[in-house]
Design a protein around this motif. Structure first.
Motif, PDB file in Angstrom:
ATOM      1  N   UNK A  65     -31.032  -5.073   6.855  1.00 37.53           N
ATOM      2  CA  UNK A  65     -30.681  -3.611   6.583  1.00 37.53           C
ATOM      3  C   UNK A  65     -29.016  -3.453   6.571  1.00 37.53           C
ATOM      4  N   UNK A  66     -28.747  -2.838   5.452  1.00 38.29           N
ATOM      5  CA  UNK A  66     -27.347  -2.890   5.305  1.00 38.29           C
ATOM      6  C   UNK A  66     -27.084  -1.207   5.663  1.00 38.29           C
ATOM      7  N   UNK A  67     -26.089  -0.512   6.209  1.00 37.22           N
ATOM      8  CA  UNK A  67     -25.947   0.759   6.269  1.00 37.22           C
ATOM      9  C   UNK A  67     -24.488   1.260   5.620  1.00 37.22           C
ATOM     10  N   UNK A  68     -24.610   2.290   4.700  1.00 42.62           N
ATOM     11  CA  UNK A  68     -23.261   2.707   4.389  1.00 42.62           C
ATOM     12  C   UNK A  68     -22.390   3.428   5.168  1.00 42.62           C
ATOM     13  N   UNK A  69     -20.972   3.161   5.112  1.00 42.48           N
ATOM     14  CA  UNK A  69     -19.889   3.824   5.650  1.00 42.48           C
ATOM     15  C   UNK A  69     -18.741   4.011   4.643  1.00 42.48           C
ATOM     16  N   UNK A  70     -18.081   4.911   5.067  1.00 43.10           N
ATOM     17  CA  UNK A  70     -16.803   5.152   4.286  1.00 43.10           C
ATOM     18  C   UNK A  70     -15.578   4.466   4.772  1.00 43.10           C
ATOM     19  N   UNK A  71     -14.609   3.866   4.087  1.00 42.92           N
ATOM     20  CA  UNK A  71     -13.486   3.579   4.529  1.00 42.92           C
ATOM     21  C   UNK A  71     -12.425   3.967   3.572  1.00 42.92           C
ATOM     22  N   UNK A  72     -11.348   4.155   4.114  1.00 36.69           N
ATOM     23  CA  UNK A  72      -9.971   4.718   3.140  1.00 36.69           C
ATOM     24  C   UNK A  72      -9.332   3.784   2.383  1.00 36.69           C
ATOM     25  N   UNK A  73      -9.170   3.997   1.140  1.00 39.01           N
ATOM     26  CA  UNK A  73      -8.444   3.158   0.405  1.00 39.01           C
ATOM     27  C   UNK A  73      -7.130   3.423   0.349  1.00 39.01           C
ATOM     28  N   UNK A  74      -6.329   2.488   0.190  1.00 34.62           N
ATOM     29  CA  UNK A  74      -4.828   2.635   0.552  1.00 34.62           C
ATOM     30  C   UNK A  74      -4.280   3.290  -0.661  1.00 34.62           C
ATOM     31  N   UNK A  75      -3.462   4.267  -0.754  1.00 32.40           N
ATOM     32  CA  UNK A  75      -2.929   4.918  -2.063  1.00 32.40           C
ATOM     33  C   UNK A  75      -1.400   4.662  -1.910  1.00 32.40           C
ATOM     34  N   UNK A  76      -0.900   4.566  -3.284  1.00 31.81           N
ATOM     35  CA  UNK A  76       0.613   4.314  -3.232  1.00 31.81           C
ATOM     36  C   UNK A  76       1.244   6.005  -2.972  1.00 31.81           C
ATOM     37  N   UNK A  77       0.778   6.840  -3.105  1.00 34.61           N
ATOM     38  CA  UNK A  77       1.209   8.364  -2.784  1.00 34.61           C
ATOM     39  C   UNK A  77       1.557   8.644  -1.461  1.00 34.61           C
ATOM     40  N   UNK A  78       0.554   7.749  -0.619  1.00 29.69           N
ATOM     41  CA  UNK A  78       0.646   7.984   0.793  1.00 29.69           C
ATOM     42  C   UNK A  78       1.789   7.011   1.627  1.00 29.69           C
ATOM     43  N   UNK A  97       2.647   6.091   4.413  1.00 25.94           N
ATOM     44  CA  UNK A  97       2.163   4.973   5.265  1.00 25.94           C
ATOM     45  C   UNK A  97       1.495   3.828   4.790  1.00 25.94           C
ATOM     46  N   UNK A  98       0.508   4.121   3.593  1.00 22.29           N
ATOM     47  CA  UNK A  98       0.124   3.167   3.022  1.00 22.29           C
ATOM     48  C   UNK A  98       0.874   2.266   2.341  1.00 22.29           C
ATOM     49  N   UNK A  99       1.984   3.163   1.643  1.00 20.16           N
ATOM     50  CA  UNK A  99       2.936   2.331   0.662  1.00 20.16           C
ATOM     51  C   UNK A  99       3.530   1.265   1.464  1.00 20.16           C
ATOM     52  N   UNK A 100       4.013   1.739   2.703  1.00 21.70           N
ATOM     53  CA  UNK A 100       4.862   1.174   3.654  1.00 21.70           C
ATOM     54  C   UNK A 100       4.131  -0.176   4.131  1.00 21.70           C
ATOM     55  N   UNK A 101       2.709  -0.073   4.562  1.00 25.36           N
ATOM     56  CA  UNK A 101       2.103  -1.126   4.717  1.00 25.36           C
ATOM     57  C   UNK A 101       1.990  -2.179   3.994  1.00 25.36           C
ATOM     58  N   UNK A 102       1.675  -1.895   2.660  1.00 24.24           N
ATOM     59  CA  UNK A 102       1.573  -2.726   1.444  1.00 24.24           C
ATOM     60  C   UNK A 102       3.092  -3.435   1.265  1.00 24.24           C
ATOM     61  N   UNK A 103       3.895  -2.674   1.322  1.00 25.65           N
ATOM     62  CA  UNK A 103       5.347  -3.213   1.224  1.00 25.65           C
ATOM     63  C   UNK A 103       5.623  -4.272   2.336  1.00 25.65           C
ATOM     64  N   UNK A 111       1.100  -5.036  -4.267  1.00 22.66           N
ATOM     65  CA  UNK A 111       2.299  -4.405  -4.182  1.00 22.66           C
ATOM     66  C   UNK A 111       2.934  -3.906  -5.465  1.00 22.66           C
ATOM     67  N   UNK A 112       2.845  -4.674  -6.534  1.00 25.17           N
ATOM     68  CA  UNK A 112       3.337  -4.416  -7.806  1.00 25.17           C
ATOM     69  C   UNK A 112       2.681  -3.634  -8.368  1.00 25.17           C
ATOM     70  N   UNK A 113       1.370  -3.415  -8.115  1.00 24.53           N
ATOM     71  CA  UNK A 113       0.469  -2.257  -8.815  1.00 24.53           C
ATOM     72  C   UNK A 113       0.784  -0.943  -8.196  1.00 24.53           C
ATOM     73  N   UNK A 114       1.268  -0.961  -6.800  1.00 20.58           N
ATOM     74  CA  UNK A 114       2.030   0.138  -5.934  1.00 20.58           C
ATOM     75  C   UNK A 114       3.191   0.547  -6.597  1.00 20.58           C
ATOM     76  N   UNK A 115       4.028  -0.188  -7.337  1.00 25.54           N
ATOM     77  CA  UNK A 115       5.351  -0.030  -7.768  1.00 25.54           C
ATOM     78  C   UNK A 115       6.295  -0.377  -6.984  1.00 25.54           C
ATOM     79  N   UNK A 116       5.938  -1.577  -6.001  1.00 18.61           N
ATOM     80  CA  UNK A 116       6.907  -2.111  -5.094  1.00 18.61           C
ATOM     81  C   UNK A 116       7.597  -3.423  -5.740  1.00 18.61           C
TER      82      UNK A 116
END
Length: 864
Positions: free
Chosen positions: A409-422, A424-430, A856-861
């Motif tokens: 059995x697998x159950x679905x769940x949601x997880x946040x995708x990191x976005x270059x517009x955010x 915090x996400x941008x800094x984390x990937x950088x 990171x390059x896809x994020x424009x870093x």
């Protein structure tokens, strides 16, 4: 399954493993019988007839130079000169070659028994034809019998044993006599008759003898291994191993199994160390083995392996009779089931989302996990995982995940995708992309030459010349290659050293400085920015370095992961260590928390080494505005995490970056509480963040359960599997096709036929539960990877010829051309080992660094 027994001895093969070997033998025998033998027979009969004609006509020595087109009175030298002067010399010579060969053969065998050699060849070819015919019939019989039944239903394969024993005795003896006969007359007459046959004839003859010799050696090796194996203890009727009179759960048998695994692990490590001339460490292993430290270093893994493989068949008891091919089959089927579960969960989630959105007056898309968008239009991703633990704390507060036995059995769940517009996400990937180079650099020459096997040396020479040209008075370069001028506040003595800091120290490097050179090259580090490096390695002694990153105003402590045999031994120190005393001493909450025992020991060594050299304190005093960042990969990530807990009370601004951290590292509360300053990065199917005793046991149990459900032979399953594309494409494939294929290969849960294996499996599961309970509280402690986890999930592949070719050559183990999406994951999301072609290669530090830089390059870093 069960294992095949020959001459009352157990083998590592099952009766249904022999289709491919028998098919290979059959092809070789067919070539011998229908290609080699007719060709050799034709020329041998031709020679026999020629010899007969010459003998009847009285020819022999009187045929001297009869092939010449001129009279013998002209002389051989004059005739040869005249032949050479012809315009069509080569064409004329080709026409004369058969006559020349016949003449030479006749002259060489003059006054010899002309019929002897051709007759001996004919006799040998007749023996080969008889042997090949009998062997082909026998191989066909083996193939047919091996294809009957299933891995667990073996009644139809009972005659297979006698068929194989016939091959290993009578046919083997026939082949031995045939080879002795062939080599004896071949060595005796080859000089006499060397000119009697064309070159192609001798080539074919050599190929025939070679293939027969290879067959002989393969069978001989099998016979020798059977002779060396211990005979099975039978009860006189079953032919299988008799169970021990004592129960397999007794204390004495458990200790015997642990000692056996301890000796195996110790012997394996010692053998690898000596055979590689200590290239990957092992000196401490050999010395400590002599000092009788086996229990200290191998006790934990010996107990784990003893429990893991308890009640499997051995030479003196039947137990759960499983062979390696059964495990391979189970892993392939598990990969199919994992794909099926993900697609079923995705379909169900989409159905629920459709129903939810179609309700009157319902305009919200955030009421539950499955209603979130999964197509990239929002900042969430619909993910799936094995439903063998309660929801993580994002769904259920204050709950600690525990193990359950829910199946498929697998159950679905949601997880946040990191976005270059955010931000915090941008800094984390950088940050992750920037400091990934340092976790790679500390692996020094091994990973450098792995990454650049051909151009590595040239790159090092070029870099050395470039750095030398930059070293001008009062000027140096930072890690990004930009020049800057030293100022007094950069160094303690205020002198502004030119190309090397006054307190820079390198420990444990060799005479040519290969570790330092490759570290600088790998991390794109200027020599002036390497403040300290220790390359010594041993038990608990871990290589590390301290780097100044002036662009990011950071003091970087990089810790190497597992590379040597000593590191591997530390990895398997599985007994969790309590952190109560450590937390009280260094100012973090360790009450009731546990950590991987080997990681704690390595961390204590590193902490004491830093304290003794005082390099970290000196640098933090010189650069008070700089941030301390502790980075590490694999084992180094675990060490860096515990070290960060110990240092954070004195350096509150400290940050820790864990790349591919071990899954069985720390208990739940501590793994979650540190998410404010610990960032972890995991690449797709990496096995190490999923590697824990619970996950390994779950993998074993699922594999064994799937084996019991198989309804086809292994050969038929292989044919089914080959109809599909690469396994990694299954997750997004045709669900209906996967469902039908799995239904064709596997029984339903309520339709599994009763078999001896199924009975043994039930007993095995009961015994495993008893063993798990007998190990006490520590054995049931669940450990997780630490911090806020960013998971690079494979979401696409560039469709081009180059990447497709690379994937084909590497059997899917390459990540060339794949596209990855960074997604936040919870610490308990990695609760199942994913079967994938890249489950091990995704752990390589160069891959982690490379893919993080790509994201990171896809994020424009800028990753320079």
């Amino acid at each position: 399954m069960p294992a095949l027994y020959l001459f009352n001895r157990r083998t590592l093969l099952a009766g249904d493993d022999l289709q491919l070997p028998s098919l290979s033998f059959g092809v070789v025998l067919g070539v011998q019988l229908f290609v080699f033998v007719p060709y050799l027979l034709y020329y041998t009969i031709e020679l026999r007839l020629i010899d007969g004609d010459e003998t009847n006509s009285g020819s022999g020595a009187n045929l001297s130079y009869s092939w010449l087109p001129w009279s013998e009175s002209a002389g051989l030298e004059s005739a040869g000169r005249a032949l050479y002067e012809l315009d069509d010399y080569f064409e004329a010579l080709d026409d004369l070659l058969p006559s020349m060969r016949t003449e030479a053969c006749s002259t060489a065998t003059d006054n010899f028994r002309h019929f002897l050699y051709p007759n001996m060849v004919l006799w040998n070819l007749a023996m080969v034809a008889i042997y090949c015919s009998l062997s082909l019939v026998n191989e066909k019989r083996i193939f047919q019998l091996s294809s009957l039944g299933t891995p667990t239903l073996t009644l139809h394969r009972v005659p297979l044993r006698a068929t194989i024993e016939f091959k290993l005795t009578y046919l083997f003896g026939f082949n031995s006599v045939m080879l002795i006969y062939a080599f004896s007359y071949l060595t005796q007459f080859i000089g006499k008759y060397g000119a009697c046959f064309p070159t192609a004839w001798w080539v074919v003859w050599f190929l025939l003898l070679t293939t027969q010799s290879v067959q002989f050696l393969l069978v001989l090796t099998t016979v020798i291994s059977l002779c060396r194996a211990k005979p099975a203890q039978t009860d006189g009727t079953s032919g299988f191993y008799q169970r021990h009179i004592d129960s397999h759960n007794t204390h004495s048998n458990a200790e015997e199994a642990e000692e056996m695994w301890m000796n195996r692990c110790q012997g394996l490590c010692k053998t690898i160390a000596l055979s590689t001339c200590f290239l990957f460490g092992g000196r401490d292993i050999v010395s400590h083995s002599a000092e009788g430290q086996a229990e200290t270093f191998y006790g934990d893994v010996a107990r784990a392996l003893s429990d893991y493989f308890a009640d499997f068949g051995t030479h003196n008891k039947r137990g759960l009779d499983v062979v390696p091919s059964d495990v391979g089959l189970g892993l392939v089927l598990l990969r199919h089931m994992q794909a099926q579960r993900k697609m079923l969960a995705r379909r169900e989630a989409m159905r629920q989302r459709s129903e939810h959105s179609s309700r009157p007056g319902n305009t919200s898309n955030t009421s539950n996990a499955v209603s979130l968008e999964a197509d990239g239009q929002t900042n969430s991703a619909l993910m799936f995982r094995s439903d063998n633990s309660p929801p993580s704390t994002t769904d259920l507060e204050d709950s600690v995940p525990t193990r359950s036995n829910s199946d498929e059995v697998y159950r679905p769940f949601s997880r946040t995708v990191l976005s270059p517009a955010n931000n915090e996400d941008f800094s984390r990937i950088e940050e992750g992309a920037r400091f990934a180079r340092y976790q790679l650099a500390i692996y020094t020459w091994v990973l450098y030459y792995y990454k650049y096997p051909v151009s590595g040396t040239v790159r090092l020479i070029g870099r050395a010349m470039k750095e030398k040209s930059k070293c001008k008075p009062g000027v140096a370069s930072d890690s990004s290659g930009q020049l800057y001028e030293h100022t007094p506040d950069m160094e303690s003595n205020g002198t502004g050293a030119n190309c090397e800091m006054s307190h820079r120290r390198i420990i444990g490097d060799n005479c040519i400085g290969i570790h330092e050179s490759t570290l600088l090259a790998h991390g794109k580090i200027a020599p002036d920015d390497l403040a300290y490096a220790s390359f010594g390695a041993g038990f608990y002694e871990t290589p590390y370095c301290i780097i100044i990153d002036r662009k990011w105003k950071s003091i970087v402590l990089a810790i190497r992961g597992s590379l040597t045999l000593e590191d591997c031994v530390v990895d398997v120190l599985l007994e969790p260590s309590p952190l109560d005393a450590l937390g009280e001493r260094y100012g973090f909450d360790g009450d009731g928390q546990y950590c991987h025992g080997g990681v704690v020991e390595c961390t204590m060594w590193l902490y004491e080494d830093l304290k003794n050299h005082r390099i970290l304190e000196t640098l933090m005093g010189e650069f008070p505005s700089y941030t301390l960042r502790v980075v590490g990969h694999s084992l180094g990530a675990g060490i860096g995490f515990i070290l960060s807990l110990m240092l954070r009370s004195t350096i509150p601004s400290l940050r820790c970056l864990c790349y591919s951290p071990p899954g069985g590292l720390v208990t739940w509360d501590l793994a979650k509480e540190c998410s404010g300053f610990v960032n972890s990065f995991v690449l797709d199917s990496d096995i190490v963040p999923r590697l824990s005793l619970d996950n390994m046991e779950r993998l074993r149990d699922e594999v064994l359960h799937l084996i019991s459900r198989v309804k086809l032979s292994k050969f038929e399953i292989a044919q089914q599997i080959m109809k599909r594309e690469a396994l990694d494409d299954m997750d997004t494939g045709d669900l209906d096709y996967i469902l039908q294929q799995n239904e064709d290969m596997l029984y339903r849960e309520d339709e599994i036929p009763e078999s001896q294996f199924l009975q043994d499996l039930r007993q095995f599961e009961t015994a495993q539960q008893e063993r798990r309970a007998s190990r006490g509280l520590k054995r049931s402690v669940a450990l997780y990877p630490p911090g806020r986890i960013t998971h690079l999930v494979k979401t696409g592949q560039r469709a081009d010829c180059l990447h497709g070719t690379i994937g084909c050559i590497t059997c899917g183990a390459s990540n060339a051309g794949y596209e990855y999406t960074p997604i936040y994951k919870e610490n308990d999301d990695f609760n199942e080992i994913e079967i994938s072609a890249t489950l091990w290669t995704d752990h390589f530090p160069n891959r982690v660094a490379s893919e993080l830089e790509n994201v990171a390059r896809e994020f424009g870093i800028d990753t320079s």
